[in-house]
Design an enzyme around this catalytic site. Structure first.
Site, PDB file in Angstrom:
ATOM      1  N   GLU A  74       0.819  -1.218   0.000  1.00  0.00           N
ATOM      2  CA  GLU A  74       0.000   0.000   0.000  1.00  0.00           C
ATOM      3  C   GLU A  74       0.849   1.263   0.000  1.00  0.00           C
ATOM      4  O   GLU A  74       0.506   2.252  -0.654  1.00  0.00           O
ATOM      5  CB  GLU A  74      -0.944  -0.006   1.206  1.00  0.00           C
ATOM      6  CG  GLU A  74      -2.073  -1.029   1.118  1.00  0.00           C
ATOM      7  CD  GLU A  74      -1.636  -2.435   1.507  1.00  0.00           C
ATOM      8  OE1 GLU A  74      -0.482  -2.593   1.953  1.00  0.00           O
ATOM      9  OE2 GLU A  74      -2.440  -3.379   1.370  1.00  0.00           O
ATOM     10  N   HIS A 141     -10.301  -5.584   9.618  1.00  0.00           N
ATOM     11  CA  HIS A 141     -11.122  -5.423   8.422  1.00  0.00           C
ATOM     12  C   HIS A 141     -12.384  -4.631   8.740  1.00  0.00           C
ATOM     13  O   HIS A 141     -13.399  -4.759   8.059  1.00  0.00           O
ATOM     14  CB  HIS A 141     -11.515  -6.781   7.832  1.00  0.00           C
ATOM     15  CG  HIS A 141     -10.358  -7.586   7.334  1.00  0.00           C
ATOM     16  ND1 HIS A 141      -9.488  -8.226   8.166  1.00  0.00           N
ATOM     17  CD2 HIS A 141      -9.908  -7.821   6.076  1.00  0.00           C
ATOM     18  CE1 HIS A 141      -8.557  -8.850   7.448  1.00  0.00           C
ATOM     19  NE2 HIS A 141      -8.789  -8.600   6.181  1.00  0.00           N
TER      20      HIS A 141
END
Lengths: 340, 361
Positions: A74, A141
């Site tokens: 990322e 998440h």
């Protein structure tokens, strides 16, 4: 031969209502068709179509140079997006889950957010992805990441609650010359009550403007994202007792539409702030301070907040339900203020 | 230089072979300058003179307290300037891109930056390219192909420049992204993420790894092996003659543009005197082999010296930054005035905010 249009970007042109997720897909698709500078980067967004299938069918239509499957890095691909933006492109970076944005925190806050400041000019890029709990995703998440970036001058943060706003705000974000963090609550992605007919014409929703989701004059509830819907449910319950609740959907967190908040508080005299993010350092604290600065004399009671508790997001369903703000929590806090 | 010579082809094959396999394979200097065009030799001599004098000026400013103690060892690497000079620098923003790195502003000079701009930036004058909002050793000027540094971590700029290379490809442009990284960046994950992306997408990126300091005992990186992992070309440079180095860099550029992916150029540490001896060697060889005349060499050095002396003299009269002007453009919508915690409504007890501000002044 032109690739077939994926069904998730064809709802509006077919005259059908779109879900929140389909509204996101439509915005991306239409902006890529409108402006060839727009391109996508992210993990598994090409062949696989993304973890939530937001970009299903995009690779066939726009090709691998505009739908770039990246390594699982990322920080690396967010930094690369900055370089591409320097060169005049308009990258839209997908975080598979926004929890994964943390490795990109350095480049987002130190490099991208400071671009104008350092004299490097505007840096038009969007970092978007799913946030929020309620899906039993556990601590990695399910997070809301807005406050990790809220303190960084140079960034904008958008967090829509409706399909219409999601599409219009994402288009605005892509057309914006500054970097935008765009949060999408996955509890809204396929929620039936979020399905709505969207305008057929090209439309945008301005960044930085709150929306009055429900008008009232007894109490102001300031909220955003999934909590808009929880707050509306609470307002409906309270309406049965005759209370008229005003619900302000912030839509954009940075810059914050403090005038809309102050105007509503001046009308109702009471303020409840509701957010799914955890309590300490949550946006409620900043909003309370702004109201203190802008509308203290109009307050007829303390400012209250309903938030998640200060904990990582639990995995167990029982624990997560306890952790997240509920409709009952909002009703309870609102009744306290209404009786104050 | 319009055609590859035999030596260039050798370099290219060396690079195309991805990784040098032995120290013997490293490029050896030929010592001459005749293979380079006059203007390149003249530019390198000019840049070398500028760099050497600027290095001395900055160290002197550090010694006198005008700059921090960190600048006491400030160094400009002549080799970095030669590599940057081999890039295609254009004044219209369509040439190669360069991030000149943390260790020196040398590549920025090769891309058209002036000593005065550098001194303004590093001393935070109001006239500096970033209006004194940010310091460091590099700044952003896309028109000249300069991408400035930002952030506390080495390696970030390899990521950023990889994205720039991706944009070049999207547009079908024959441009290379050239990034200078300090060797310490290799110890962080960010640099490796940028290299992995560049290798996976075979981007036209040249990464120059500089190391002007004594070896770091915590650095276990075998750069040659790392290059192999990412499918990058690799060349290691010590006291290589500048003309030879220029050709190596030009070959690396051709390799990157040819779609073979990134190239890593390692600059091994050299003491001050050896770095500047490369410049003197080029000057001597250029005059000896007739590439330029002695008169031209003297004039070139005089012009370069004058540019630095003018910059140092001019700097003393430069103003400091204006907060109202400098801090306005943090965001597009940011107000240009200093924030006050209570603007509206006025306090019923203390009166309008303007009165309070006036009383404070």
């Amino acid at each position: 031969m032109t690739a077939a249009i994926p069904h998730q970007v064809a709802r509006t042109r077919s005259g059908e209502p779109a879900t929140f997720l389909e509204a996101i897909s439509e915005a991306l698709w239409e902006e890529m068709e409108r402006d060839e500078r727009v391109f996508l980067m992210g993990e598994d967004i090409g062949e696989y179509g993304g973890a939530f299938k937001v970009t299903r069918g995009f690779l066939a239509r726009f090709g691998a140079t505009r739908v770039v499957d990246t390594p699982i890095s990322e920080g690396g691909f967010t930094g690369a997006a900055a370089g591409a933006a320097h060169m005049g492109l308009r990258p839209v970076v997908e975080m598979q889950f926004m929890d994964f944005v943390s490795p990109a925190y350095d480049v987002l806050t130190n490099y991208i957010a400071t671009s104008r400041y350092r004299g490097a000019g505007p840096l038009p890029l969007v970092v978007r992805g799913p946030v929020g709990g309620g899906n039993r995703g556990g601590p990695f998440h399910s997070q809301n990441v807005e406050m990790a970036f809220f303190h960084t001058p140079g960034l904008k943060i958008v967090y829509p609650a409706t399909a219409r706003d999601a599409k219009g705000l994402l288009k605005s974000a892509i057309r914006d010359d500054d970097p935008v963090i765009f949060e999408e609550h996955k509890g809204l992605y396929r929620a039936p009550h979020c399905r709505e007919l969207l305008p057929e014409e090209d439309y945008v929703v301005p960044i930085g403007e709150a929306r009055t989701a429900l008008e009232g004059d007894d109490l102001t509830v300031v909220t955003y994202g999934l909590m808009v819907h929880r707050s509306l449910e609470a307002a409906a319950a309270l309406a049965r007792d005759g209370a008229r609740i005003e619900v302000i959907d912030l839509r954009t967190l940075l810059p914050l539409d403090e005038e809309a908040i102050a105007a509503s508080v001046r009308k109702t005299g009471k303020l409840l702030i509701v957010h799914e993010d955890t309590r300490t350092g949550g946006i409620a604290g900043e909003i309370a301070m702004r109201v203190n600065e802008r509308a203290f004399e109009w307050l007829d009671g303390p400012i209250l907040r309903v938030t998640a508790i200060d904990s990582p997001v639990p995995f167990s369903g029982e624990l997560e339900d306890y952790f997240l703000p509920s409709v009952e929590d909002v009703v309870t806090a609102a009744r306290y203020l209404l009786d104050y | 230089m319009t055609a590859l010579r035999a030596a260039d082809v050798a370099h290219f094959e060396l690079l195309a072979g991805v990784v040098h396999t032995s120290e013997a394979a490293l490029v050896e200097p030929d010592g001459g300058s005749a293979a380079l065009p006059d203007r390149v030799v003249e530019d390198l001599l000019y840049l070398g003179c500028q760099g050497r004098l600027l290095e001395a000026v900055v160290r002197e400013m550090s010694g006198s307290g005008q700059l921090g103690a960190a600048f006491a060892d400030f160094a400009i690497d002549m080799r970095a300037m030669a590599i940057a000079r081999a890039a295609r620098s254009l004044a219209d923003g369509r040439g190669d891109l360069c991030h000149p790195g943390l260790l020196s502003p040398g590549p920025a000079l090769a891309f058209g930056a002036t000593p005065l701009e550098f001194l303004r930036h590093v001393t935070a004058r109001g006239t500096s390219p970033a209006s004194a909002r940010a310091g460091g050793l590099s700044w952003h000027d896309a028109d000249r192909g300069l991408i400035g540094w930002g952030g506390p971590r080495g390696g970030t700029m390899t990521q950023v420049m990889a994205g720039a290379a991706l944009a070049h490809r999207r547009r079908g442009e024959d441009r290379v992204a050239l990034v200078f990284e300090e060797r310490g960046a290799l110890q962080g994950g960010g640099w490796h993420e940028g290299m992995n992306l560049s290798g996976a997408l075979a981007l036209a990126l040249i990464v120059v790894v500089e190391d002007s300091f004594p070896p770091d005992p915590a650095d276990a990186t075998d750069l040659r092996a790392v290059a192999g992992v990412y499918g990058a070309g690799f060349v290691s440079v010590g006291a290589m003659a500048l003309a030879e180095l220029y050709r190596v860099a030009a070959d690396a550029r051709q390799r990157a543009l040819g779609g073979d992916g990134p190239v890593i150029v390692e600059l091994r540490p050299l003491p001050d005197e050896e770095r500047w001896a490369l410049h003197d060697g080029l000057a001597g060889a250029a005059v000896a082999d007739g590439t330029i005349s002695e008169r031209r060499r003297v004039d070139t050095e005089a012009a370069a010296t004058a540019s630095v002396e003018h910059a140092a003299q001019r700097l003393g009269n430069e103003p400091g930054p204006s907060p109202e002007e400098a801090l306005a453009p943090i965001c597009a919508e940011a107000p240009p005035t200093r924030p006050w915690t209570r603007l509206d409504p006025p306090s019923p007890r203390a009166g309008p905010v303007e009165d309070l501000q006036a009383a404070t002044r």
